[in-house]
Design a protein around this motif. Structure first.
Motif, PDB file in Angstrom:
ATOM      1  N   LEU A 274       0.761  -1.241   0.127  1.00 18.87           N
ATOM      2  CA  LEU A 274      -0.013  -0.051   0.012  1.00 18.87           C
ATOM      3  C   LEU A 274       0.785   1.300   0.032  1.00 18.87           C
ATOM      4  O   LEU A 274       2.117   1.329   0.339  1.00 18.87           O
ATOM      5  CB  LEU A 274      -0.859  -0.114   1.117  1.00 18.87           C
ATOM      6  N   SER A 275       0.201   2.479  -0.405  1.00 18.41           N
ATOM      7  CA  SER A 275       0.947   3.646  -0.491  1.00 18.41           C
ATOM      8  C   SER A 275       1.103   4.017   1.263  1.00 18.41           C
ATOM      9  O   SER A 275       0.295   3.385   2.014  1.00 18.41           O
ATOM     10  CB  SER A 275       0.009   4.655  -1.026  1.00 18.41           C
ATOM     11  N   THR A 276       1.924   4.867   1.497  1.00 12.15           N
ATOM     12  CA  THR A 276       2.215   5.247   2.773  1.00 12.15           C
ATOM     13  C   THR A 276       0.884   5.794   3.618  1.00 12.15           C
ATOM     14  O   THR A 276       0.419   5.502   4.685  1.00 12.15           O
ATOM     15  CB  THR A 276       3.325   6.269   3.198  1.00 12.15           C
ATOM     16  N   ARG A 277       0.288   6.541   2.733  1.00 16.71           N
ATOM     17  CA  ARG A 277      -1.035   7.231   3.340  1.00 16.71           C
ATOM     18  C   ARG A 277      -1.965   6.405   3.394  1.00 16.71           C
ATOM     19  O   ARG A 277      -2.703   6.292   4.648  1.00 16.71           O
ATOM     20  CB  ARG A 277      -1.596   8.024   2.126  1.00 16.71           C
ATOM     21  N   ASP A 278      -2.341   5.402   2.619  1.00 13.99           N
ATOM     22  CA  ASP A 278      -3.188   4.503   2.612  1.00 13.99           C
ATOM     23  C   ASP A 278      -3.090   3.342   3.774  1.00 13.99           C
ATOM     24  O   ASP A 278      -4.041   3.041   4.739  1.00 13.99           O
ATOM     25  CB  ASP A 278      -3.649   3.516   1.492  1.00 13.99           C
ATOM     26  N   ARG A 279      -1.780   3.006   3.973  1.00 10.41           N
ATOM     27  CA  ARG A 279      -1.341   1.993   4.883  1.00 10.41           C
ATOM     28  C   ARG A 279      -1.682   2.530   6.424  1.00 10.41           C
ATOM     29  O   ARG A 279      -2.162   2.022   7.366  1.00 10.41           O
ATOM     30  CB  ARG A 279      -0.021   1.387   4.739  1.00 10.41           C
ATOM     31  N   ARG A 280      -1.188   3.840   6.586  1.00  7.27           N
ATOM     32  CA  ARG A 280      -1.321   4.553   7.923  1.00  7.27           C
ATOM     33  C   ARG A 280      -2.838   4.800   8.342  1.00  7.27           C
ATOM     34  O   ARG A 280      -3.259   4.716   9.398  1.00  7.27           O
ATOM     35  CB  ARG A 280      -0.621   5.942   7.899  1.00  7.27           C
ATOM     36  N   GLN A 303      -8.651  14.533  21.899  1.00  9.20           N
ATOM     37  CA  GLN A 303      -9.614  13.850  20.800  1.00  9.20           C
ATOM     38  C   GLN A 303      -9.716  14.412  19.285  1.00  9.20           C
ATOM     39  O   GLN A 303      -9.486  13.929  18.459  1.00  9.20           O
ATOM     40  CB  GLN A 303     -10.909  13.630  21.240  1.00  9.20           C
ATOM     41  N   LEU A 304     -10.026  15.829  19.477  1.00  9.58           N
ATOM     42  CA  LEU A 304      -9.815  16.504  18.208  1.00  9.58           C
ATOM     43  C   LEU A 304      -8.708  16.401  17.558  1.00  9.58           C
ATOM     44  O   LEU A 304      -8.519  16.372  16.118  1.00  9.58           O
ATOM     45  CB  LEU A 304     -10.391  18.010  18.458  1.00  9.58           C
ATOM     46  N   GLN A 305      -7.624  16.581  18.176  1.00  7.91           N
ATOM     47  CA  GLN A 305      -6.472  16.491  17.258  1.00  7.91           C
ATOM     48  C   GLN A 305      -6.141  14.976  16.738  1.00  7.91           C
ATOM     49  O   GLN A 305      -5.379  14.930  15.455  1.00  7.91           O
ATOM     50  CB  GLN A 305      -5.220  16.694  18.212  1.00  7.91           C
ATOM     51  N   MET A 306      -6.720  14.065  17.474  1.00  2.89           N
ATOM     52  CA  MET A 306      -6.458  12.542  16.877  1.00  2.89           C
ATOM     53  C   MET A 306      -7.316  12.589  15.479  1.00  2.89           C
ATOM     54  O   MET A 306      -7.169  11.834  14.653  1.00  2.89           O
ATOM     55  CB  MET A 306      -6.887  11.762  17.938  1.00  2.89           C
ATOM     56  N   LEU A 307      -8.609  13.519  15.478  1.00  2.00           N
ATOM     57  CA  LEU A 307      -9.475  13.360  14.246  1.00  2.00           C
ATOM     58  C   LEU A 307      -8.719  14.177  13.214  1.00  2.00           C
ATOM     59  O   LEU A 307      -9.397  13.897  12.096  1.00  2.00           O
ATOM     60  CB  LEU A 307     -10.534  13.874  14.643  1.00  2.00           C
ATOM     61  N   ALA A 308      -7.412  14.611  13.305  1.00  3.19           N
ATOM     62  CA  ALA A 308      -6.779  14.994  12.166  1.00  3.19           C
ATOM     63  C   ALA A 308      -6.401  13.831  11.229  1.00  3.19           C
ATOM     64  O   ALA A 308      -5.907  13.857   9.751  1.00  3.19           O
ATOM     65  CB  ALA A 308      -5.739  15.703  12.473  1.00  3.19           C
ATOM     66  N   LYS A 309      -6.465  12.507  11.731  1.00  2.00           N
ATOM     67  CA  LYS A 309      -6.135  11.358  10.959  1.00  2.00           C
ATOM     68  C   LYS A 309      -7.339  10.835  10.377  1.00  2.00           C
ATOM     69  O   LYS A 309      -8.272  10.444  11.054  1.00  2.00           O
ATOM     70  CB  LYS A 309      -5.445  10.289  11.951  1.00  2.00           C
TER      71      LYS A 309
END
Length: 397
Positions: A274-280, A303-309
């Motif tokens: 997978l691409s790095t983006r998709d795997r992460r 929590q909101l900072q985690m939602l940046a992912k």
């Protein structure tokens, strides 16, 4: 059927290529999946042509061509805003690597049909007579809703080991039953799918999981032994419920590997290249599904900072659709939406604490300030600077 083909946006390009080839004495037929889909009343994604013109002749007749596999007789012709695959009728030579023939011999449509994978994919459509040309009884199998290899099943799968997985994918895509002899060959040869590259496996699985009947294809994989070879963790639980929230390929793959254990997940993701983006994103989603509290136990700011992912957001939306931690997730996603689902620029930065804090203390301070900002306890940079002044006073005392 003709009207369905003519409604395709690339039909004018196909007609243009066809007439030019015909004017120079060559035949050209629509070939493969587009003919199959038209007979099923479905508009194909691509319109592909097959011809007795050699790749060199195709190249000379059209001003814009792309050599995508000239040695195998495959060219792409760019005309009228479309990109059309034009392949020369061929016989395939020996397959020594379970992937592609060592050489090809240009031939006739009858011979070309014999080297294709499944009968329903080996049909041609003659634009001149508006007739389907069927040399392998593909129309019979279409009516019976059966997926059958062309000729000897084991030979077809030995030629290209990816066809083992394509058997499951087309079973899902068409919602057809895999004919018993073809199924027996897949079961006998399942181990050979290991020789297929991760990229090609990923592509087939992405297509399979996108279909309306992905559950049928996954069952074929399990029953034939393909699942045991490629994704053994799915033997524990092989159910599949299509979720409308999974619109991207990585999201469907994330749902597919959801039940994997930690070490199993690593093995699968390594294999799929997978691409790095998709795997992460998949890894982030998987972690949330294992324990939603890894997100929900934190302060709102964290929590909101985690939602940046994106993987975290996707995982929470899936859990919400399943009524898991409904109240907490609804509140969090509403807060995220109030920020337009993008983290704001922090009011404070490293320059603001330069010379006043050192080492890890800098990060701790800026993190606390950003949390306060996300929780709307700090509404402006001026308020943040005032907060910083008091914070530094407390730290110094």
């Amino acid at each position: 059927m003709q009207s369905l083909l003519q409604s395709h946006p690339h039909w004018p390009a196909v007609e243009s290529i066809y007439h030019r080839l015909q004017a120079h004495g060559y035949m050209a037929f629509l070939a493969g999946g587009c003919v199959r889909d038209a007979l099923l009343g479905v508009q194909a994604h691509d319109l592909d042509l097959a011809t007795n013109a050699t790749p060199e002749k195709v190249e000379s007749l059209f001003s814009k061509t792309v050599n995508v596999g000239k040695s195998f007789g495959v060219m792409r012709v760019l005309v009228e805003g479309a990109d059309i695959e034009v392949a020369t009728f061929r016989n395939d030579g020996t397959y020594s690597d379970g992937r592609r023939p060592e050489n090809v011999v240009f031939s006739s449509p009858q011979e070309d049909a014999q080297r294709r994978d499944f009968t329903v994919n080996a049909l041609f459509y003659d634009l001149a007579t508006a007739q389907v040309l069927d040399y392998v009884e593909g129309q019979k199998d279409l009516k019976a809703r059966v997926l059958r290899t062309v000729g000897d099943a084991e030979r077809r799968f030995e030629e290209d080991h990816l066809r083992l997985l394509r058997a499951a994918r087309f079973s899902a895509q068409l919602n057809f039953e895999l004919e018993p002899v073809s199924f027996a060959a897949v079961k006998k040869m399942a181990e050979k799918v290991k020789s297929v590259s991760g990229e090609r496996i990923r592509e087939e699985m992405t297509k399979l999981l996108k279909t309306e009947h992905a559950d049928h294809g996954l069952q074929v994989m399990k029953d034939s032994g393909l699942m045991k070879v490629l994704f053994p963790f799915r033997l524990r639980k092989n159910d599949w419920v299509k979720n409308s929230l999974a619109t991207e390929a990585w999201q469907r793959l994330a749902m597919f590997v959801r039940s994997a254990q930690g070490t199993e997940l690593v093995v699968v993701l390594d294999m799929l290249k997978l691409s790095t983006r998709d795997r992460r994103a998949i890894e982030d989603a998987w972690k949330v599904w294992q324990d939603p509290q890894t997100v929900l136990k934190n302060s709102l700011g964290k929590q909101l900072q985690m939602l940046a992912k994106e993987g975290v957001v996707f995982a929470l939306r899936i859990l919400l659709s399943e009524a898991v931690e409904k109240t907490a997730i609804e509140f969090l996603l509403a807060e995220w939406k109030s920020w337009q689902e993008v983290l704001p620029r922090p009011f404070l930065n490293g320059e603001d604490v330069k010379g006043r804090l050192t080492g890890p203390a800098i990060g701790v301070c800026l993190d606390k300030a950003f949390e306060q900002q996300l929780e709307r306890q700090l509404q402006s940079r001026d308020e943040a600077l005032l907060w910083l002044k008091k914070y530094l006073e407390r730290e110094s005392s």
